[in-house]
Scaffold this active site. Structure first.
Site, PDB file in Angstrom:
ATOM      1  CB  SER A   1      -0.587   0.450   1.036  1.00 31.83           C
ATOM      2  OG  SER A   1      -1.105  -1.425   1.787  1.00 31.83           O
TER       3      SER A   1
ATOM      4  CG  HIS B   1      -2.944  -1.327  -3.873  1.00 32.28           C
ATOM      5  ND1 HIS B   1      -3.318  -0.176  -3.584  1.00 32.28           N
ATOM      6  CD2 HIS B   1      -2.854  -2.141  -2.937  1.00 32.28           C
ATOM      7  CE1 HIS B   1      -3.457   0.497  -2.188  1.00 32.28           C
ATOM      8  NE2 HIS B   1      -2.825  -1.231  -1.272  1.00 32.28           N
TER       9      HIS B   1
ATOM     10  CD  GLU C   1      -4.237   2.799  -6.442  1.00 30.88           C
ATOM     11  OE1 GLU C   1      -4.156   4.269  -6.657  1.00 30.88           O
ATOM     12  OE2 GLU C   1      -3.768   2.546  -5.136  1.00 30.88           O
TER      13      GLU C   1
ATOM     14  CG  ASN D   1      -4.710   3.702   0.322  1.00 30.78           C
ATOM     15  OD1 ASN D   1      -5.802   3.949   1.007  1.00 30.78           O
ATOM     16  ND2 ASN D   1      -3.434   2.858   0.176  1.00 30.78           N
TER      17      ASN D   1
END
Ligand code: NAD
Length: 291
Positions: A119, A140, A152, A190
């Protein structure tokens, strides 16, 4: 390159979800972990989760049996070497991931694509320590993997187009949607989500609103399916803090400073749902705000 065999390193929360979706999509999966218990638990979790899909009529009993038969496990990382694609989904520590790739490299087939589900750790840095930075990418998945639509795809500075194309095809075969991101701290989801959650914590810290009023405001005023504090409890407050620290350090901008109240909750061990207490207390029948 056509991908059929997939090695997954780390059979935790994310690893078992990734194995689940790949096996259902017809890939042959070999799952590795340092713990035999984690591997057994992962297989039981996958079985239970696919069974739920069967009971809802989303997957046939035959497809479930086929998928379960396609998942094999191994405690020996070298066994993953011949796989077409390897997805590292082990503990979020750079030293752990480095050791995994170091152990894998001598056993890899020439064409194997290496990926990490990290992450927050730099893909370019992880790739640079392998023998194939051009065949290395960030892959991801979102939690819970069988439910979340997005993946991702993160290019390291050396990633070649053929590798990106191969992974793009894999995402399509999984029935998911890819978003392409460059390798900068926290990528896309994120990078945007965590500062919003952090700002919600600041809003609470400064007394602008209570837990209830902040979550209700975003749900009813911005049409978010979940309030930001509720969502933070779901993700884990330690994870939220770790990602804010990566943004703060990696982008060197004070706008990413973690809220002291977020730090305090983590120091208390109030990490959200996984510890039964965070911005809400989950120990009773209904979640009760803690502020
Ligand atoms: P987890 O703690 O549930 O699972 C990690 C697993 O890795 C454990 O089973 C552990 O035994 C295993 N492991 C540790 N060292 C290993 C080694 N050397 N070789 C093989 N296996 C090893 O963690 P998780 O939540 O599944 O996260 C895994 C990765 O996915 C992390 O990089 C994390 O950042 C990323 N990620 C997590 C989420 C999330 O919401 N949890 C979302 C997206 C990405």
């Amino acid at each position: 390159m056509a991908i059929q065999t997939v090695g997954i390193v780390g059979a935790g929360q994310m690893g078992n979800g990734i194995a689940h979706v790949f096996a259902l999509a017809g890939y042959d999966v070999l799952m590795n972990d340092v713990s035999a218990e984690s591997l057994a638990k992962a297989l039981a979790t996958i079985d239970r989760n696919i069974e739920r899909q069967v009971s809802r009529g989303k997957v046939t009993a035959e497809a479930k049996a086929d998928a379960m038969a396609r998942i094999k496990t191994s405690l020996t990382i070298a066994d993953l070497g011949p796989c077409d694609l390897i997805i590292e989904a082990a503990t979020e520590k750079e030293s752990v991931k480095d050791a995994i790739f170091k152990a894998l490299v001598p056993h890899l087939a020439a064409g194997t694509i290496l990926t990490s589900n990290t992450s927050s750790i730099s893909i370019t840095r992880l790739a640079s320590r392998t023998d194939r930075p051009e065949k290395f990418m960030g892959f991801h998945f979102m939690n819970p993997v069988p439910v979340m639509q997005l993946v991702e795809l993160i290019r390291g500075i050396a990633t070649d187009q053929a590798t990106w194309d191969s992974l793009h095809q894999v995402v399509a075969r999984l029935g998911k949607t890819a978003a392409s991101a460059e390798d900068f701290p926290a990528f896309i989801v994120n990078r945007i989500l965590m500062p919003m959650i952090n700002e919600a914590v600041y809003t609470l810290y400064e007394g602008v609103g209570s837990v209830k009023s902040i979550d209700e405001s975003l749900k009813l005023g911005a049409n978010h399916p979940m309030g930001p504090l509720e969502l933070a409890d779901f993700i884990g407050l330690d994870t939220c803090l770790a990602i804010m620290n990566v943004l703060h350090e990696g982008l060197a901008d004070t706008k990413y400073r973690p809220c002291p109240l977020l730090t305090k909750y983590v120091e208390a061990g109030w990490l959200g749902r996984k510890t039964q207490r965070g911005f809400y207390d989950y120990r009773g029948d209904v979640p009760v705000p803690t502020r």
